[in-house]
Scaffold this motif. Sequence first.
Motif, PDB file in Angstrom:
ATOM      1  N   UNK A   1       0.867  -1.175   0.000  1.00 28.64           N
ATOM      2  CA  UNK A   1       0.000   0.000   0.000  1.00 28.64           C
ATOM      3  C   UNK A   1       0.907   1.229   0.000  1.00 28.64           C
ATOM      4  N   UNK A   2       0.716   2.096  -0.953  1.00 26.57           N
ATOM      5  CA  UNK A   2       1.590   3.270  -1.120  1.00 26.57           C
ATOM      6  C   UNK A   2       1.110   4.417  -0.229  1.00 26.57           C
ATOM      7  N   UNK A   3       1.627   4.476   0.989  1.00 25.69           N
ATOM      8  CA  UNK A   3       1.299   5.575   1.898  1.00 25.69           C
ATOM      9  C   UNK A   3       2.356   6.668   1.744  1.00 25.69           C
ATOM     10  N   UNK A   4       2.142   7.776   2.409  1.00 23.54           N
ATOM     11  CA  UNK A   4       3.127   8.863   2.379  1.00 23.54           C
ATOM     12  C   UNK A   4       4.456   8.398   2.978  1.00 23.54           C
ATOM     13  N   UNK A   5       4.403   7.654   4.087  1.00 25.79           N
ATOM     14  CA  UNK A   5       5.617   7.146   4.722  1.00 25.79           C
ATOM     15  C   UNK A   5       6.338   6.159   3.804  1.00 25.79           C
ATOM     16  N   UNK A   6       5.590   5.309   3.120  1.00 22.10           N
ATOM     17  CA  UNK A   6       6.178   4.354   2.175  1.00 22.10           C
ATOM     18  C   UNK A   6       6.961   5.110   1.102  1.00 22.10           C
ATOM     19  N   UNK A   7       6.360   6.154   0.544  1.00 19.20           N
ATOM     20  CA  UNK A   7       7.010   6.946  -0.505  1.00 19.20           C
ATOM     21  C   UNK A   7       8.275   7.623   0.009  1.00 19.20           C
ATOM     22  N   UNK A   8       8.244   8.143   1.225  1.00 20.82           N
ATOM     23  CA  UNK A   8       9.428   8.795   1.796  1.00 20.82           C
ATOM     24  C   UNK A   8      10.574   7.805   1.959  1.00 20.82           C
ATOM     25  N   UNK A   9      10.274   6.607   2.458  1.00 17.47           N
ATOM     26  CA  UNK A   9      11.318   5.598   2.644  1.00 17.47           C
ATOM     27  C   UNK A   9      11.837   5.078   1.304  1.00 17.47           C
ATOM     28  N   UNK A  10      10.965   4.915   0.326  1.00 15.76           N
ATOM     29  CA  UNK A  10      11.406   4.491  -1.004  1.00 15.76           C
ATOM     30  C   UNK A  10      12.343   5.523  -1.616  1.00 15.76           C
ATOM     31  N   UNK A  11      12.040   6.796  -1.412  1.00 21.81           N
ATOM     32  CA  UNK A  11      12.852   7.867  -1.999  1.00 21.81           C
ATOM     33  C   UNK A  11      14.287   7.864  -1.465  1.00 21.81           C
ATOM     34  N   UNK A  12      14.465   7.546  -0.178  1.00 25.22           N
ATOM     35  CA  UNK A  12      15.812   7.545   0.403  1.00 25.22           C
ATOM     36  C   UNK A  12      16.421   6.142   0.470  1.00 25.22           C
ATOM     37  N   UNK A  13      15.624   5.110   0.237  1.00 25.24           N
ATOM     38  CA  UNK A  13      16.131   3.747   0.219  1.00 25.24           C
ATOM     39  C   UNK A  13      16.493   3.175   1.569  1.00 25.24           C
ATOM     40  N   UNK A  14      15.871   3.684   2.627  1.00 25.46           N
ATOM     41  CA  UNK A  14      16.132   3.137   3.961  1.00 25.46           C
ATOM     42  C   UNK A  14      14.963   3.458   4.882  1.00 25.46           C
ATOM     43  N   UNK A  15      14.978   2.827   6.045  1.00 29.52           N
ATOM     44  CA  UNK A  15      13.935   3.060   7.042  1.00 29.52           C
ATOM     45  C   UNK A  15      14.124   4.427   7.681  1.00 29.52           C
ATOM     46  N   UNK A  16      13.035   5.164   7.813  1.00 27.14           N
ATOM     47  CA  UNK A  16      13.079   6.489   8.438  1.00 27.14           C
ATOM     48  C   UNK A  16      12.396   6.538   9.795  1.00 27.14           C
ATOM     49  N   UNK A  17      11.575   5.562  10.106  1.00 27.83           N
ATOM     50  CA  UNK A  17      10.737   5.615  11.300  1.00 27.83           C
ATOM     51  C   UNK A  17      11.176   4.619  12.349  1.00 27.83           C
TER      52      UNK A  17
END
Length: 176
Positions: free
Chosen positions: A114-130
């Motif tokens: 499911x493409x959430x805002x958090x999913x998109x942010x992590x995909x953009x940087x290629x790592x876990x942010x949360x």
Amino acid sequence: MRRLLCLASTAAALQGSPPLPQHLQAIERDLRNAHTPHLNKEMNALFEAIPDEIGPVNAKIVAGAIPHDLKNGALLRNGPNARRWGSKGGWLDGDGMVHACVFSEQPRYSRRWLRTEAFAKEEAVGKELFDGSLVAPFGYKLLGNLAKNLFRAKQPQKDTANTALLALKRGRVLGL
């Protein structure tokens, strides 16, 4: 203070309680042994991450038959799934992944994030942010995780959309 006394008296009462009868001790021991990682591979496999999306692909019925009332229908399942970089929290912090079985002449299977805002942010940087906040950290640890998330990802808590699906009009589905 009252809460502390309550906890202390509960602990004291448990220490002074009589041991379980022999037959119940055996049942408790068997239950504890049945849930070791070595003996419980099938259950543990339910919590392993699925690394990729697939499908739709043709599915094969390996046993039985598709129920009559499911023909020309679909079955959707949403649940948490850790990404390729893992999860600092628990499996409940994983991003939502929907598994779909479509029943027709030729059954088909697919799975998608499911493409959430958090999913998109992590995909953009290629790592876990949360940092995990759904595994019940208490007090300052929870506040610290929320602050780190806000600093790194510009939002305090990850929107995982991994809990349920809500049917909307025109065949659309909303991930919750």
